[in-house]
Design a protein around this motif. Structure first.
Motif, PDB file in Angstrom:
ATOM      1  N   LYS A 158       0.843  -1.206   0.000  1.00  0.00           N
ATOM      2  CA  LYS A 158       0.000   0.000   0.000  1.00  0.00           C
ATOM      3  C   LYS A 158       0.875   1.251   0.000  1.00  0.00           C
ATOM      4  O   LYS A 158       1.998   1.255   0.499  1.00  0.00           O
ATOM      5  N   VAL A 159       0.334   2.306  -0.580  1.00  0.00           N
ATOM      6  CA  VAL A 159       1.006   3.614  -0.547  1.00  0.00           C
ATOM      7  C   VAL A 159       0.578   4.334   0.727  1.00  0.00           C
ATOM      8  O   VAL A 159      -0.612   4.544   0.956  1.00  0.00           O
ATOM      9  N   VAL A 160       1.550   4.674   1.574  1.00  0.00           N
ATOM     10  CA  VAL A 160       1.249   5.353   2.836  1.00  0.00           C
ATOM     11  C   VAL A 160       2.088   6.624   2.930  1.00  0.00           C
ATOM     12  O   VAL A 160       3.012   6.838   2.138  1.00  0.00           O
ATOM     13  N   GLU A 161       1.771   7.449   3.903  1.00  0.00           N
ATOM     14  CA  GLU A 161       2.544   8.669   4.113  1.00  0.00           C
ATOM     15  C   GLU A 161       3.969   8.314   4.557  1.00  0.00           C
ATOM     16  O   GLU A 161       4.194   7.290   5.196  1.00  0.00           O
ATOM     17  N   SER A 162       4.896   9.190   4.233  1.00  0.00           N
ATOM     18  CA  SER A 162       6.309   8.913   4.499  1.00  0.00           C
ATOM     19  C   SER A 162       6.601   8.670   5.978  1.00  0.00           C
ATOM     20  O   SER A 162       7.450   7.850   6.328  1.00  0.00           O
ATOM     21  N   ASP A 163       5.886   9.365   6.877  1.00  0.00           N
ATOM     22  CA  ASP A 163       6.149   9.183   8.304  1.00  0.00           C
ATOM     23  C   ASP A 163       5.496   7.923   8.859  1.00  0.00           C
ATOM     24  O   ASP A 163       5.625   7.636  10.047  1.00  0.00           O
ATOM     25  N   HIS A 164       4.794   7.174   8.012  1.00  0.00           N
ATOM     26  CA  HIS A 164       4.196   5.912   8.429  1.00  0.00           C
ATOM     27  C   HIS A 164       5.037   4.710   7.984  1.00  0.00           C
ATOM     28  O   HIS A 164       4.655   3.571   8.206  1.00  0.00           O
ATOM     29  N   ILE A 165       6.174   4.999   7.377  1.00  0.00           N
ATOM     30  CA  ILE A 165       7.074   3.940   6.914  1.00  0.00           C
ATOM     31  C   ILE A 165       8.093   3.627   8.013  1.00  0.00           C
ATOM     32  O   ILE A 165       8.609   4.531   8.676  1.00  0.00           O
ATOM     33  N   THR A 166       8.368   2.361   8.214  1.00  0.00           N
ATOM     34  CA  THR A 166       9.324   1.920   9.237  1.00  0.00           C
ATOM     35  C   THR A 166      10.670   2.624   9.067  1.00  0.00           C
ATOM     36  O   THR A 166      11.185   2.741   7.950  1.00  0.00           O
ATOM     37  N   ASP A 167      11.245   3.077  10.164  1.00  0.00           N
ATOM     38  CA  ASP A 167      12.496   3.842  10.124  1.00  0.00           C
ATOM     39  C   ASP A 167      13.620   3.101   9.394  1.00  0.00           C
ATOM     40  O   ASP A 167      14.372   3.702   8.623  1.00  0.00           O
ATOM     41  N   GLU A 168      13.750   1.806   9.656  1.00  0.00           N
ATOM     42  CA  GLU A 168      14.853   1.037   9.067  1.00  0.00           C
ATOM     43  C   GLU A 168      14.781   0.983   7.543  1.00  0.00           C
ATOM     44  O   GLU A 168      15.805   0.762   6.882  1.00  0.00           O
ATOM     45  N   VAL A 169      13.584   1.176   7.001  1.00  0.00           N
ATOM     46  CA  VAL A 169      13.446   1.188   5.544  1.00  0.00           C
ATOM     47  C   VAL A 169      14.194   2.384   4.966  1.00  0.00           C
ATOM     48  O   VAL A 169      14.855   2.286   3.924  1.00  0.00           O
ATOM     49  N   TRP A 170      14.126   3.519   5.677  1.00  0.00           N
ATOM     50  CA  TRP A 170      14.793   4.732   5.213  1.00  0.00           C
ATOM     51  C   TRP A 170      16.318   4.611   5.286  1.00  0.00           C
ATOM     52  O   TRP A 170      17.032   5.367   4.609  1.00  0.00           O
TER      53      TRP A 170
END
Length: 208
Positions: free
Chosen positions: A34-46
């Motif tokens: 799903k497409v979610v807002e950037s601040d809803h993505i797990t930190d480790e992904v970044w």
């Protein structure tokens, strides 16, 4: 197989592993597909362990390994054997770069798996985006996954993709470590390190 040819095999193997890691990391930006807002993505992904660590940084040693078989470093002042030895020695540096990159990817993936995904969960009676798994007990108890209400299937998505990156990273570490040894042997003994001659002698012994 001579050291240059063996390094080429390692390079051929590293490239698809790097591509898989990059693709997995990109998919992690879409939790549960799903497409979610950037601040809803797990930190480790970044942290992009799969993109930079096992991906971009792994391309350099892979390309170097691929070219070792035909690289004589301009013959090293006319001495082709010397040039090949230097090329094998320089491959150790690139193998070390690969080790660092894959190591970074493995660490990020392990932390992400232990930490769990960021998702929409109930906290103090309110639905908030948080990390609902305080311990890694969720790894063995799938009933805990229901804590994440959105995105649907985010826990299995998170675990599957980070696990693939972790496994690919470990394989890359092993291959780069093998090339460090192979590079040392190639630098000390020459491209074939006597192995081709040994094979010929072995074949002659069998024929006789």
């Amino acid at each position: 197989m001579c050291s240059g040819g063996f390094a080429k095999c390692l390079g051929i193997t590293l490239i698809p592993l790097a591509v898989v890691c990059v693709l997995c990391n990109i998919l992690l930006f879409f939790p549960g597909g799903k497409v979610v807002e950037s601040d809803h993505i797990t930190d480790e992904v970044w942290y992009s362990g799969g993109i930079f660590g096992s991906g971009v940084l792994m391309i350099f040693p892979a390309l170097v390994f691929l070219g070792l078989k035909n690289n004589d470093c301009c013959g090293c002042c006319g001495n082709e054997s010397c040039g090949r030895r230097f090329a094998m020695l320089s491959s150790i540096l690139f193998a070390t770069v690969g080790l660092v990159g894959a190591g970074y990817s493995v660490i990020v993936s392990a932390v992400a798996i232990d930490h769990g995904p960021k998702c929409l969960a109930l906290e103090d009676g309110k639905s908030v985006w948080t990390y609902p798994f305080n311990t890694n007990g969720y790894l063995t108890d799938s009933t805990m996954w229901s804590k994440c209400t959105e995105p649907v299937g985010v826990v299995s998505w998170h675990l599957a993709l980070f696990s693939v990156i972790l496994i690919m990273g470990l394989i890359q570490i092993a291959l780069c470590a093998v090339q460090v040894i192979n590079g040392l042997l190639g630098a000390l003994c020459g491209d074939c390190c006597g192995c081709c001659g040994g094979v010929s002698m072995f074949s002659y012994a069998l024929d006789s």
